[in-house]
Design an enzyme around this catalytic site. Structure first.
Site, PDB file in Angstrom:
ATOM      1  N   LYS A  13      37.904  48.531  53.384  1.00 21.98           N
ATOM      2  CA  LYS A  13      36.489  48.439  53.005  1.00 21.98           C
ATOM      3  C   LYS A  13      35.694  47.624  54.025  1.00 21.98           C
ATOM      4  O   LYS A  13      34.609  48.014  54.425  1.00 21.98           O
ATOM      5  CB  LYS A  13      36.343  47.783  51.621  1.00 21.98           C
ATOM      6  CG  LYS A  13      37.113  48.468  50.513  1.00 21.98           C
ATOM      7  CD  LYS A  13      36.866  47.825  49.165  1.00 21.98           C
ATOM      8  CE  LYS A  13      37.389  46.398  49.048  1.00 21.98           C
ATOM      9  NZ  LYS A  13      38.864  46.271  49.065  1.00 21.98           N
ATOM     10  N   ARG A  88      34.208  43.468  40.887  1.00 23.52           N
ATOM     11  CA  ARG A  88      35.649  43.597  40.790  1.00 23.52           C
ATOM     12  C   ARG A  88      36.128  43.643  39.341  1.00 23.52           C
ATOM     13  O   ARG A  88      37.326  43.782  39.088  1.00 23.52           O
ATOM     14  CB  ARG A  88      36.280  42.388  41.466  1.00 23.52           C
ATOM     15  CG  ARG A  88      36.780  42.698  42.892  1.00 23.52           C
ATOM     16  CD  ARG A  88      37.965  41.951  43.111  1.00 23.52           C
ATOM     17  NE  ARG A  88      38.708  41.726  44.275  1.00 23.52           N
ATOM     18  CZ  ARG A  88      38.387  41.603  45.525  1.00 23.52           C
ATOM     19  NH1 ARG A  88      37.174  41.781  45.931  1.00 23.52           N
ATOM     20  NH2 ARG A  88      39.285  41.309  46.418  1.00 23.52           N
ATOM     21  N   ARG A 127      47.837  42.677  58.948  1.00 24.17           N
ATOM     22  CA  ARG A 127      46.454  42.288  59.206  1.00 24.17           C
ATOM     23  C   ARG A 127      46.376  40.867  59.761  1.00 24.17           C
ATOM     24  O   ARG A 127      47.070  39.968  59.303  1.00 24.17           O
ATOM     25  CB  ARG A 127      45.654  42.350  57.886  1.00 24.17           C
ATOM     26  CG  ARG A 127      44.242  41.829  58.000  1.00 24.17           C
ATOM     27  CD  ARG A 127      43.350  42.324  56.900  1.00 24.17           C
ATOM     28  NE  ARG A 127      43.566  41.648  55.625  1.00 24.17           N
ATOM     29  CZ  ARG A 127      42.898  41.949  54.512  1.00 24.17           C
ATOM     30  NH1 ARG A 127      42.015  42.937  54.516  1.00 24.17           N
ATOM     31  NH2 ARG A 127      43.135  41.303  53.392  1.00 24.17           N
ATOM     32  N   ARG A 160      45.928  35.580  56.739  1.00 20.08           N
ATOM     33  CA  ARG A 160      45.385  34.948  55.535  1.00 20.08           C
ATOM     34  C   ARG A 160      46.529  34.539  54.604  1.00 20.08           C
ATOM     35  O   ARG A 160      47.516  35.251  54.486  1.00 20.08           O
ATOM     36  CB  ARG A 160      44.479  35.946  54.807  1.00 20.08           C
ATOM     37  CG  ARG A 160      43.091  36.003  55.371  1.00 20.08           C
ATOM     38  CD  ARG A 160      42.303  37.194  54.883  1.00 20.08           C
ATOM     39  NE  ARG A 160      42.435  37.464  53.450  1.00 20.08           N
ATOM     40  CZ  ARG A 160      41.745  38.425  52.819  1.00 20.08           C
ATOM     41  NH1 ARG A 160      40.896  39.186  53.502  1.00 20.08           N
ATOM     42  NH2 ARG A 160      41.909  38.620  51.539  1.00 20.08           N
ATOM     43  N   ARG A 171      48.055  40.656  44.047  1.00 17.55           N
ATOM     44  CA  ARG A 171      46.678  41.147  44.155  1.00 17.55           C
ATOM     45  C   ARG A 171      46.575  42.603  43.737  1.00 17.55           C
ATOM     46  O   ARG A 171      45.581  43.022  43.138  1.00 17.55           O
ATOM     47  CB  ARG A 171      46.168  40.979  45.589  1.00 17.55           C
ATOM     48  CG  ARG A 171      45.764  39.546  45.894  1.00 17.55           C
ATOM     49  CD  ARG A 171      45.757  39.266  47.369  1.00 17.55           C
ATOM     50  NE  ARG A 171      44.769  40.022  48.108  1.00 17.55           N
ATOM     51  CZ  ARG A 171      44.891  40.337  49.399  1.00 17.55           C
ATOM     52  NH1 ARG A 171      45.967  39.982  50.068  1.00 17.55           N
ATOM     53  NH2 ARG A 171      43.942  40.999  50.002  1.00 17.55           N
TER      54      ARG A 171
HETATM   55  P1  ADP Z   1      40.822  42.003  49.632  1.00 11.15           P
HETATM   56  O1  ADP Z   1      39.826  43.087  49.379  1.00 11.15           O
HETATM   57  O2  ADP Z   1      41.593  42.212  50.870  1.00 11.15           O
HETATM   58  O3  ADP Z   1      41.647  41.651  48.448  1.00 11.15           O
HETATM   59  P2  ADP Z   1      38.705  39.997  49.604  1.00 11.15           P
HETATM   60  O4  ADP Z   1      38.372  39.279  50.849  1.00 11.15           O
HETATM   61  O5  ADP Z   1      37.745  40.993  49.084  1.00 11.15           O
HETATM   62  O6  ADP Z   1      40.117  40.640  49.913  1.00 11.15           O
HETATM   63  O7  ADP Z   1      38.992  38.954  48.426  1.00 11.15           O
HETATM   64  C1  ADP Z   1      39.879  37.874  48.591  1.00 11.15           C
HETATM   65  C2  ADP Z   1      39.979  37.086  47.297  1.00 11.15           C
HETATM   66  O8  ADP Z   1      38.702  36.540  46.950  1.00 11.15           O
HETATM   67  C3  ADP Z   1      40.395  37.890  46.056  1.00 11.15           C
HETATM   68  O9  ADP Z   1      41.795  38.016  45.977  1.00 11.15           O
HETATM   69  C4  ADP Z   1      39.809  37.019  44.936  1.00 11.15           C
HETATM   70  O10 ADP Z   1      40.587  35.865  44.707  1.00 11.15           O
HETATM   71  C5  ADP Z   1      38.498  36.560  45.536  1.00 11.15           C
HETATM   72  N1  ADP Z   1      37.370  37.479  45.228  1.00 11.15           N
HETATM   73  C6  ADP Z   1      36.627  38.178  46.130  1.00 11.15           C
HETATM   74  N2  ADP Z   1      35.682  38.900  45.528  1.00 11.15           N
HETATM   75  C7  ADP Z   1      35.818  38.676  44.188  1.00 11.15           C
HETATM   76  C8  ADP Z   1      35.135  39.150  43.031  1.00 11.15           C
HETATM   77  N3  ADP Z   1      34.111  40.029  43.115  1.00 11.15           N
HETATM   78  N4  ADP Z   1      35.571  38.703  41.833  1.00 11.15           N
HETATM   79  C9  ADP Z   1      36.566  37.821  41.719  1.00 11.15           C
HETATM   80  N5  ADP Z   1      37.258  37.350  42.767  1.00 11.15           N
HETATM   81  C10 ADP Z   1      36.884  37.748  43.999  1.00 11.15           C
END
Ligand code: ADP
Ligand code: ZN
Length: 221
Positions: A13, A88, A127, A160, A171
């Protein structure tokens, strides 16, 4: 224009968001990036979110909604924005529906990046991100020119904490339980376009761009 990028971690994404931004100059709002920056800077938000992010859990909805509410009223969002990683949960989606209604804005399209389990695991474990500028690399498909260093700024590339294999699995479970129901939610609103996320970046982007063109959201080019 409001575009939402939905899909499991590792579906690419963030990479597509950057590609769209190159063509349409609207900001990409990545809740993950905002949270990681807050954690790095040690702000109050960062302290509150840290344990959730590092262990692969979702940050509580009320914190996320505070981030979103503050971000989308900034001036650079006047002509729209791209959400990467938000919403999310169904609750976040509903809250955003009511906020956008109040602001008299509407979601134009939701792109759902559907990726196979193997591809996700493979992409996430290889990554690397630049610790300085946030640029994303993949050791297999898109390696840096010099090992361990960012092409763009020379910063050190890091993995990360939440890209370690155990946390990746966690996740993905969270994604299936809490986030996947959004596919149905936006399908019901006739806003969803599914993109095969196992394809490479160019092909994924091509599908996205064709849809945006078809919807008259962007001009031909
Ligand atoms: P990825 O899409 O690779 O999982 P992100 O960078 O989008 O990684 O998110 C990393 C972390 O940040 C998630 O695992 C969560 O802990 C937190 N996070 C990000 N966006 C949200 C959201 N909209 N709601 C709740 N937690 C979030
Ligand atoms: Zn960099």
């Amino acid at each position: 224009m409001i575009i939402i990028l939905l899909g499991p971690p590792g579906a690419g994404k963030g990479t597509i968001a950057v590609e769209i931004k190159k063509k349409i100059d609207i900001p990409v709002i990545s809740t993950g990036d905002i949270l990681r920056n807050a954690i790095q800077d040690g702000t109050k938000l960062g302290q509150e979110a840290q344990d959730f992010v590092n262990s692969g859990k979702l940050v509580p909805d009320f914190l996320i909604m505070k981030i979103i509410e503050n971000r989308i009223i900034q001036q650079d969002c006047n002509h729209g924005f791209i959400f990467d990683g938000f919403p999310r949960t169904i609750h976040q989606a509903q809250e955003f529906d009511s906020i956008s209604h109040q602001l008299k804005k509407k979601i134009d399209q939701v792109f759902y990046f559907e990726a196979s389990h193997e591809v996700i695991i493979e992409r996430l474990s290889s990554r690397r991100v630049c610790s300085q500028c946030g640029m994303i690399y993949n050791l297999n498909y898109n390696p840096p020119r010099i090992q361990g260093k960012c092409d763009q700024c020379g910063g050190a590339l890091i993995q990360r904490d939440d890209d370690q294999v155990d946390t990746i699995e966690k996740r993905l479970k969270v994604y299936q339980n809490d986030t996947l129901p959004l596919v149905h939610y936006y399908q019901g609103k006739k806003l969803l376009t599914t993109i095969n996320a196992d394809q490479d970046v160019q092909d994924r982007f091509k599908e996205v761009w064709e849809k945006l063109t078809e919807l008259n959201l962007v001009g031909e080019n």
